[in-house]
Design an enzyme around this catalytic site. Structure first.
Site, PDB file in Angstrom:
ATOM      1  N   PRO A  87      44.120 107.162  20.580  1.00 55.40           N
ATOM      2  CA  PRO A  87      45.539 107.145  20.935  1.00 55.40           C
ATOM      3  C   PRO A  87      46.448 106.523  19.882  1.00 55.40           C
ATOM      4  CG  PRO A  87      44.278 105.617  22.303  1.00 55.40           C
ATOM      5  CD  PRO A  87      43.287 106.442  21.542  1.00 55.40           C
ATOM      6  N   ASN A  88      47.582 107.142  19.746  1.00 52.54           N
ATOM      7  CA  ASN A  88      48.703 106.709  18.894  1.00 52.54           C
ATOM      8  C   ASN A  88      48.479 106.988  17.409  1.00 52.54           C
ATOM      9  OD1 ASN A  88      50.384 105.623  21.030  1.00 52.54           O
ATOM     10  ND2 ASN A  88      48.827 104.048  21.232  1.00 52.54           N
ATOM     11  N   ARG A 138      55.175 104.878  11.691  1.00 58.31           N
ATOM     12  CA  ARG A 138      55.543 103.570  12.248  1.00 58.31           C
ATOM     13  C   ARG A 138      54.577 102.533  11.670  1.00 58.31           C
ATOM     14  NH1 ARG A 138      58.868 106.246  14.265  1.00 58.31           N
ATOM     15  NH2 ARG A 138      59.709 106.418  16.379  1.00 58.31           N
ATOM     16  N   TYR A 151      49.350 100.012   8.881  1.00 62.47           N
ATOM     17  CA  TYR A 151      48.517 101.216   8.782  1.00 62.47           C
ATOM     18  C   TYR A 151      48.797 102.078   7.551  1.00 62.47           C
ATOM     19  CZ  TYR A 151      47.513  99.881  13.600  1.00 62.47           C
ATOM     20  OH  TYR A 151      47.126  99.181  14.716  1.00 62.47           O
ATOM     21  N   ASN A 168      37.618 106.938  14.872  1.00 61.07           N
ATOM     22  CA  ASN A 168      38.539 105.813  14.988  1.00 61.07           C
ATOM     23  C   ASN A 168      39.039 105.865  16.430  1.00 61.07           C
ATOM     24  OD1 ASN A 168      40.525 103.915  15.058  1.00 61.07           O
ATOM     25  ND2 ASN A 168      41.483 104.528  13.130  1.00 61.07           N
ATOM     26  N   ALA A 226      42.768 102.111  20.317  1.00 66.93           N
ATOM     27  CA  ALA A 226      42.693 101.086  21.379  1.00 66.93           C
ATOM     28  C   ALA A 226      41.479 101.269  22.289  1.00 66.93           C
ATOM     29  CB  ALA A 226      43.978 101.093  22.188  1.00 66.93           C
ATOM     30  N   HIS A 238      38.377  98.903  22.160  1.00 67.32           N
ATOM     31  CA  HIS A 238      38.305  97.585  22.802  1.00 67.32           C
ATOM     32  C   HIS A 238      38.230  97.671  24.324  1.00 67.32           C
ATOM     33  CE1 HIS A 238      39.667  96.803  18.771  1.00 67.32           C
ATOM     34  NE2 HIS A 238      40.837  97.378  18.993  1.00 67.32           N
ATOM     35  N   ASP A 277      29.550 105.257  26.393  1.00 64.75           N
ATOM     36  CA  ASP A 277      28.514 106.023  27.099  1.00 64.75           C
ATOM     37  C   ASP A 277      28.369 107.421  26.498  1.00 64.75           C
ATOM     38  OD1 ASP A 277      27.933 103.922  28.799  1.00 64.75           O
ATOM     39  OD2 ASP A 277      29.071 104.708  30.493  1.00 64.75           O
ATOM     40  N   GLU A 293      31.990 104.139  12.819  1.00 64.27           N
ATOM     41  CA  GLU A 293      33.253 103.681  13.431  1.00 64.27           C
ATOM     42  C   GLU A 293      34.210 103.296  12.300  1.00 64.27           C
ATOM     43  OE1 GLU A 293      32.503 100.406  16.066  1.00 64.27           O
ATOM     44  OE2 GLU A 293      34.626  99.853  16.218  1.00 64.27           O
ATOM     45  N   HIS A 345      38.101 101.781  11.274  1.00 63.00           N
ATOM     46  CA  HIS A 345      39.406 101.186  11.584  1.00 63.00           C
ATOM     47  C   HIS A 345      40.184 101.056  10.290  1.00 63.00           C
ATOM     48  CE1 HIS A 345      38.252 100.479  15.639  1.00 63.00           C
ATOM     49  NE2 HIS A 345      37.112  99.977  15.206  1.00 63.00           N
ATOM     50  N   ILE A 346      41.412 101.475  10.327  1.00 61.27           N
ATOM     51  CA  ILE A 346      42.254 101.421   9.140  1.00 61.27           C
ATOM     52  C   ILE A 346      42.562  99.969   8.794  1.00 61.27           C
ATOM     53  CG2 ILE A 346      44.532 102.067   8.232  1.00 61.27           C
ATOM     54  CD1 ILE A 346      44.360 104.472  10.294  1.00 61.27           C
ATOM     55  N   SER A 347      42.898  99.192   9.803  1.00 61.68           N
ATOM     56  CA  SER A 347      43.209  97.773   9.585  1.00 61.68           C
ATOM     57  C   SER A 347      41.937  96.935   9.750  1.00 61.68           C
ATOM     58  CB  SER A 347      44.259  97.314  10.606  1.00 61.68           C
ATOM     59  OG  SER A 347      43.733  97.369  11.925  1.00 61.68           O
ATOM     60  N   ARG A 383      43.028  90.288  13.009  1.00 58.67           N
ATOM     61  CA  ARG A 383      44.145  90.499  13.935  1.00 58.67           C
ATOM     62  C   ARG A 383      43.885  89.773  15.264  1.00 58.67           C
ATOM     63  NH1 ARG A 383      45.687  96.665  13.944  1.00 58.67           N
ATOM     64  NH2 ARG A 383      47.555  95.768  14.926  1.00 58.67           N
ATOM     65  N   ARG A 388      41.159  92.418  19.625  1.00 55.37           N
ATOM     66  CA  ARG A 388      40.695  93.510  18.752  1.00 55.37           C
ATOM     67  C   ARG A 388      39.334  93.206  18.130  1.00 55.37           C
ATOM     68  NH1 ARG A 388      45.360  96.798  18.245  1.00 55.37           N
ATOM     69  NH2 ARG A 388      47.231  95.528  18.389  1.00 55.37           N
TER      70      ARG A 388
HETATM   71  O1  CA2 Z   1      42.959  99.755  12.583  1.00 57.52           O
HETATM   72  C1  CA2 Z   1      42.728 100.747  13.271  1.00 57.52           C
HETATM   73  O2  CA2 Z   1      42.443 101.841  12.800  1.00 57.52           O
HETATM   74  C2  CA2 Z   1      42.841 100.641  14.791  1.00 57.52           C
HETATM   75  O3  CA2 Z   1      41.791 101.417  15.368  1.00 57.52           O
HETATM   76  C3  CA2 Z   1      44.189 101.236  15.149  1.00 57.52           C
HETATM   77  C4  CA2 Z   1      44.528 101.122  16.636  1.00 57.52           C
HETATM   78  C5  CA2 Z   1      44.331  99.694  17.135  1.00 57.52           C
HETATM   79  O4  CA2 Z   1      44.512  99.651  18.544  1.00 57.52           O
HETATM   80  C6  CA2 Z   1      42.954  99.163  16.794  1.00 57.52           C
HETATM   81  O5  CA2 Z   1      42.857  97.828  17.235  1.00 57.52           O
HETATM   82  C7  CA2 Z   1      42.718  99.221  15.307  1.00 57.52           C
HETATM   83  C8  CA2 Z   1      45.982 101.502  16.872  1.00 57.52           C
HETATM   84  C9  CA2 Z   1      46.294 102.900  16.468  1.00 57.52           C
HETATM   85  C10 CA2 Z   1      47.754 103.073  16.562  1.00 57.52           C
HETATM   86  O6  CA2 Z   1      48.172 103.743  15.407  1.00 57.52           O
HETATM   87  C11 CA2 Z   1      49.466 103.655  15.040  1.00 57.52           C
HETATM   88  C12 CA2 Z   1      49.754 104.120  13.788  1.00 57.52           C
HETATM   89  C13 CA2 Z   1      51.021 104.047  13.333  1.00 57.52           C
HETATM   90  C14 CA2 Z   1      52.012 103.549  14.137  1.00 57.52           C
HETATM   91  C15 CA2 Z   1      51.724 103.104  15.401  1.00 57.52           C
HETATM   92  C16 CA2 Z   1      50.433 103.167  15.857  1.00 57.52           C
END
Ligand code: CA2
Length: 148
Positions: A11-12, A19, A24, A75, A78, A81, A88, A99, A101-103, A108, A112
């Site tokens: 998601p997102n 954003r 990111y 990836n 959310a 977590h 499963d 797996e 994660h960009i960040s 953080r 997370r």
């Molecule tokens: O660091 C990552 O790749 C995460 O999986 C990104 C998730 C976050 O919930 C994880 O803890 C770490 C959030 C993805 C939301 O992506 C956005 C990208 C740009 C702007 C807003 C949200």
């Protein structure tokens, strides 16, 4: 042997590059897909690249991958977590799972730091920006090599 790899995004991540660039980066998900496709061709892999904001769609793609893919990078965003359901589903997939994660989730908020997906993943890449997707593809190519 299958050379098909799934890359799944939770998601997102459709907002990537639009954003929160301080967290990111500036690349969009379309940029990431383009770079992954170029690398997949170089590595002799076929690619299915998906993003969804719906948990069931991620699960359905994992099920789809079970019979046809040689590896999967995810990836889960959310869902990382929160989702026992994604864990499963991944536990039914018998090939390498990486797996991404960009960040750097460990730098953080504490919520997370826990990942259900890490209980299944063969490798975890965090904090390498969108390059993490390419590292994951390279690792899958290595792990999916047929043994002599
Ligand atoms: O660091 C990552 O790749 C995460 O999986 C990104 C998730 C976050 O919930 C994880 O803890 C770490 C959030 C993805 C939301 O992506 C956005 C990208 C740009 C702007 C807003 C949200």
């Amino acid at each position: 042997m299958s050379r098909l790899v799934y890359i799944l995004n939770g998601p997102n991540l459709n907002l990537l590059g639009k954003r929160q660039p301080h967290i990111y980066g500036h690349e969009t998900l379309a940029d990431v897909e383009r770079d992954c496709r170029a690398l997949a061709t170089e590595l002799g892999l076929e690619l299915r690249f998906h993003q969804s904001n719906r948990e069931y769609e991620i699960i359905d793609w994992i099920h789809e991958a079970r019979d046809i893919a040689c590896g999967l990078a995810i990836n889960p965003a959310a869902f990382t977590h929160t989702s026992v359901a994604v864990l499963d589903a991944l536990n039914t997939f018998d090939h390498p799972v990486i797996e991404v994660h960009i960040s750097n989730v460990h730098k953080r908020e504490e919520f997370r730091h826990r990942s259900f997906v890490s209980l299944r993943a063969d490798g975890v890449i965090a904090g390498c920006g969108t390059l993490g997707y390419q590292l994951a593809l390279r690792r899958i190519a290595q792990l999916a090599q047929p043994t002599a």
